[in-house]
Design a protein around this motif. Structure first.
Motif, PDB file in Angstrom:
ATOM      1  N   CYS A 252      42.284 -13.193  36.583  1.00 15.48           N
ATOM      2  CA  CYS A 252      41.967 -11.926  35.908  1.00 15.48           C
ATOM      3  C   CYS A 252      40.533 -11.921  35.412  1.00 15.48           C
ATOM      4  O   CYS A 252      39.837 -10.894  35.504  1.00 15.48           O
ATOM      5  CB  CYS A 252      42.934 -11.700  34.744  1.00 15.48           C
ATOM      6  N   LEU A 278      47.467  -6.939  34.777  1.00 19.13           N
ATOM      7  CA  LEU A 278      47.195  -7.090  33.350  1.00 19.13           C
ATOM      8  C   LEU A 278      48.500  -7.123  32.553  1.00 19.13           C
ATOM      9  O   LEU A 278      48.702  -7.991  31.689  1.00 19.13           O
ATOM     10  CB  LEU A 278      46.298  -5.952  32.860  1.00 19.13           C
ATOM     11  N   ALA A 308      46.279  -3.989  28.551  1.00 17.39           N
ATOM     12  CA  ALA A 308      46.965  -3.412  29.715  1.00 17.39           C
ATOM     13  C   ALA A 308      47.388  -1.977  29.440  1.00 17.39           C
ATOM     14  O   ALA A 308      47.297  -1.103  30.315  1.00 17.39           O
ATOM     15  CB  ALA A 308      48.182  -4.264  30.079  1.00 17.39           C
TER      16      ALA A 308
END
Length: 330
Positions: A252, A278, A308
């Motif tokens: 990520c 996420l 997120a």
């Protein structure tokens, strides 16, 4: 998965419901996993609201694609051969996980069975039809996401009902998903981190859902075997969940750095595939922290789930604005 997949826009033939493609299934995945993460973070009302959105979205897509199968079987068959078709499996399994966490076990079992049937029908077709391509986009990692998505509700249901039989097939799915990830990774077009329209993030989400599957199976084995019998399986699953979670964080971070270096602010339906990793990483961190007692993992998960959610809102606004512009021009 042609060679020009980097900058090619997602095709939405026609307008209205005809513009719906399998890539829209990533929206259900993202919304469903956010509901799971928010529930684990203690935000029950938000979690419930997103679950309602996810279920409604899932029902609309189910009706659209069922009608397409009847009215336009050629298009349906073509779409079924593409990796985004596997969002149907993952979205259904994610909803099954959420209902299992709510204690709605009959609904969870039904959704898990439906997802398993779809997985058996779609995965071989995707692997055979698309397996000869040289470089593949991020959506190719959906073979792992769909496979691991079946393992997660299996672990949740095994722990909740204290039954052992789901553990073996769920464990096999966990391993199969990791094998598929390794195979896709060898052919992934890393140029997508620079040029991708959003689905390049699935290479992060595939690791995250593997971490979540390991954490849920870890919790299930602990609950089924009892506190006095930790066993080797618990140790292996515990270490696997942590290792996969750390890899997910690293993926990520790499994807985020590429987004900053090469900004792509325009909306694309594949941006739902950016939100999903996420939310999945947040859920995996929360589950790993809860099972293994790692406070930093739980804290990271609680923080990331709000990131997120913010990403979900941004993409949802982009989708509404796109729909509004289309409605005005038609």
């Amino acid at each position: 998965m042609d060679g020009d997949h980097r900058r090619r826009p997602e095709r939405c033939p026609g307008g209205g419901l005809d513009a719906v493609t399998p890539a829209h299934g990533a929206g259900v995945m993202a919304t469903g996993v956010l509901s799971v993460g928010l529930s684990s973070a203690g935000a029950g009302r938000l979690s419930a609201a997103l679950l309602v959105v996810a279920v409604g979205w899932w029902l609309v897509l189910a009706v659209v694609f069922a009608a397409r199968l009847v009215r336009r079987p050629e298009r349906w068959s073509s779409e079924a051969e593409s990796p985004p078709a596997l969002t149907a499996v993952a979205a259904t399994a994610v909803l099954g996980t959420r209902f299992a966490l709510l204690g709605r076990y009959p609904v969870a079992w039904a959704l898990l069975a439906l997802a398993a049937v779809a997985w058996l029908g779609l995965l071989p077709v995707v692997l055979v039809r698309r397996g000869r391509r040289d470089a593949v986009p991020g959506s190719a990692f959906l073979v792992t996401v769909a496979t691991e998505a079946l393992a997660v509700p299996g672990g949740v249901l095994a722990a909740a009902l204290r039954v052992e039989w789901p553990l073996v097939p769920s464990g096999c799915l966990l391993l199969l998903g990791l094998v598929l990830y390794a195979l896709v990774l060898t052919r992934f077009d890393f140029g997508q981190l620079r040029d991708g329209a959003g689905d390049q993030w699935i290479f992060c989400g595939a690791v995250a859902i593997s971490a979540l599957a390991a954490a849920r199976l870890d919790a299930a084995v602990r609950r089924v075997s009892g506190p006095g019998r930790p066993g080797t399986a618990v140790t292996v699953l515990d270490e696997a969940a942590l290792a996969l979670l750390l890899v997910s964080f690293a993926c990520c971070l790499a994807a985020l750095c590429c987004e900053v270096r090469w900004p792509r602010p325009r909306y694309d339906v594949r941006r739902w595939s950016t939100v999903f990793p996420l939310g999945m990483t947040a859920s995996a961190a929360l589950a790993t922290g809860q099972t293994s007692g790692l406070r930093w993992a739980a804290s990271a998960g609680r923080a990331l789930v709000w990131v997120a959610l913010a990403a979900w809102v941004v993409v949802a606004v982009g989708a509404l604005r796109r729909s509004g512009r289309k409605a005005v021009t038609q």
